[in-house]
Design a protein around this motif. Structure first.
Motif, mmCIF file in Angstrom:
data_model
loop_
_atom_site.group_PDB
_atom_site.id
_atom_site.type_symbol
_atom_site.label_atom_id
_atom_site.label_comp_id
_atom_site.label_asym_id
_atom_site.label_seq_id
_atom_site.Cartn_x
_atom_site.Cartn_y
_atom_site.Cartn_z
ATOM 1 N N MET A 136 -27.432 29.092 29.820
ATOM 2 C CA MET A 136 -27.716 29.834 31.023
ATOM 3 C C MET A 136 -29.032 30.604 30.900
ATOM 4 N N PHE A 137 -29.294 31.197 29.752
ATOM 5 C CA PHE A 137 -30.528 31.944 29.537
ATOM 6 C C PHE A 137 -31.630 30.993 29.091
ATOM 7 N N SER A 138 -32.841 31.261 29.570
ATOM 8 C CA SER A 138 -33.964 30.440 29.134
ATOM 9 C C SER A 138 -34.899 31.292 28.286
ATOM 10 N N LEU A 139 -34.988 30.922 27.021
ATOM 11 C CA LEU A 139 -35.847 31.629 26.086
ATOM 12 C C LEU A 139 -36.903 30.667 25.567
ATOM 13 N N ASP A 140 -38.127 31.159 25.466
ATOM 14 C CA ASP A 140 -39.240 30.340 25.009
ATOM 15 C C ASP A 140 -39.773 30.919 23.709
ATOM 16 N N VAL A 141 -39.527 30.236 22.601
ATOM 17 C CA VAL A 141 -39.966 30.731 21.300
ATOM 18 C C VAL A 141 -41.481 30.727 21.168
ATOM 19 N N PRO B 298 -41.687 38.880 23.216
ATOM 20 C CA PRO B 298 -40.620 38.791 22.214
ATOM 21 C C PRO B 298 -39.322 38.282 22.849
ATOM 22 N N ILE B 299 -38.469 37.695 22.031
ATOM 23 C CA ILE B 299 -37.208 37.137 22.514
ATOM 24 C C ILE B 299 -36.364 38.207 23.201
ATOM 25 N N TYR B 300 -36.309 39.414 22.633
ATOM 26 C CA TYR B 300 -35.477 40.455 23.249
ATOM 27 C C TYR B 300 -35.988 40.818 24.641
ATOM 28 N N THR B 301 -37.302 40.804 24.837
ATOM 29 C CA THR B 301 -37.873 41.088 26.159
ATOM 30 C C THR B 301 -37.532 39.971 27.132
ATOM 31 N N GLN B 302 -37.619 38.736 26.680
ATOM 32 C CA GLN B 302 -37.247 37.601 27.525
ATOM 33 C C GLN B 302 -35.778 37.693 27.929
ATOM 34 N N LEU B 303 -34.942 38.087 26.990
ATOM 35 C CA LEU B 303 -33.519 38.225 27.263
ATOM 36 C C LEU B 303 -33.277 39.325 28.298
ATOM 37 N N GLU B 304 -33.980 40.438 28.154
ATOM 38 C CA GLU B 304 -33.874 41.522 29.138
ATOM 39 C C GLU B 304 -34.250 41.019 30.529
ATOM 40 N N LYS B 305 -35.355 40.311 30.625
ATOM 41 C CA LYS B 305 -35.820 39.788 31.913
ATOM 42 C C LYS B 305 -34.800 38.824 32.515
ATOM 43 N N GLY C 70 -28.418 30.974 19.605
ATOM 44 C CA GLY C 70 -28.955 30.647 18.287
ATOM 45 C C GLY C 70 -30.004 31.650 17.823
ATOM 46 N N ILE C 71 -29.770 32.935 18.148
ATOM 47 C CA ILE C 71 -30.702 33.979 17.748
ATOM 48 C C ILE C 71 -29.958 35.049 16.951
ATOM 49 N N ASN C 72 -30.725 35.930 16.341
ATOM 50 C CA ASN C 72 -30.155 37.004 15.538
ATOM 51 C C ASN C 72 -29.410 37.995 16.428
ATOM 52 N N PRO C 73 -28.221 38.437 16.050
ATOM 53 C CA PRO C 73 -27.493 39.435 16.832
ATOM 54 C C PRO C 73 -28.286 40.732 17.060
ATOM 55 N N ASN C 74 -29.155 41.073 16.105
ATOM 56 C CA ASN C 74 -29.979 42.275 16.268
ATOM 57 C C ASN C 74 -30.913 42.153 17.475
ATOM 58 N N THR C 75 -31.330 40.943 17.778
ATOM 59 C CA THR C 75 -32.204 40.704 18.928
ATOM 60 C C THR C 75 -31.453 40.985 20.223
ATOM 61 N N ALA D 12 -44.385 28.668 41.656
ATOM 62 C CA ALA D 12 -43.837 28.017 40.465
ATOM 63 C C ALA D 12 -42.336 27.809 40.664
ATOM 64 N N LYS D 13 -41.833 26.723 40.111
ATOM 65 C CA LYS D 13 -40.420 26.378 40.284
ATOM 66 C C LYS D 13 -39.496 27.311 39.529
ATOM 67 N N GLU D 14 -39.927 27.797 38.374
ATOM 68 C CA GLU D 14 -39.074 28.635 37.542
ATOM 69 C C GLU D 14 -39.735 29.977 37.327
ATOM 70 N N ASN D 15 -38.947 31.059 37.480
ATOM 71 C CA ASN D 15 -39.459 32.397 37.219
ATOM 72 C C ASN D 15 -39.448 32.674 35.731
ATOM 73 N N ASP D 16 -40.546 33.234 35.227
ATOM 74 C CA ASP D 16 -40.619 33.571 33.798
ATOM 75 C C ASP D 16 -40.260 34.996 33.547
#
Length: 123
Positions: free
Chosen positions: A1-6, A11-18, A46-51, A119-123
């Motif tokens: 469901m979440f889209s994260l771009d490594v 940072p991943i945590y910021t992407q997750l917040e967004k 598949g990320i660190n729980p701390n993130t 754009a088709k997908e919001n970042d």
């Protein structure tokens, strides 16, 4: 469901917040609905729980979510997102001032805005 771009500069945590804020705005997560636990979401993505924990803590500090000890993490509601939108608007204003001072033409800024909105997908 979440889209994260490594490969993203964010940072991943910021992407997750967004992602979480976007899902709240879209009504996928409604007021008082429970979010996945830190461990479950970390495992799923598949990320660190701390993130995940950092993203949740930041969102809680911004008044977007709340924690009930022993129960989980819940959505506070869309009313708290007004401040989130105001923060985003302030960031846009600052970036526009910087772009103007750097000599970026107004037509180029408008072209960038249109490109992002179409754009088709919001970042």
């Amino acid at each position: 469901m979440f889209s994260l771009d490594v490969k993203s500069k964010d940072p991943i945590y910021t992407q997750l917040e967004k992602n979480i804020v976007r899902y709240i705005n879209l009504g996928i997560y409604e007021k008082n609905s429970m979010l996945p636990s830190v461990r479950a979401l970390a495992c799923e993505l598949g990320i660190n729980p701390n993130t995940v924990s950092k993203a949740y803590k930041n969102l809680e500090a911004k008044g977007v979510i709340y924690t009930v000890a022993g129960k989980g993490v819940f959505v506070k509601g869309t009313e708290s997102l007004k401040t989130f939108k105001e923060i985003a608007a302030d960031e846009i204003k600052n970036m526009l001032r910087d772009a103007k001072n750097a000599g970026v033409e107004k037509k180029d800024v408008i072209e960038i805005v249109n490109e992002i909105w179409e754009a088709k997908e919001n970042d």
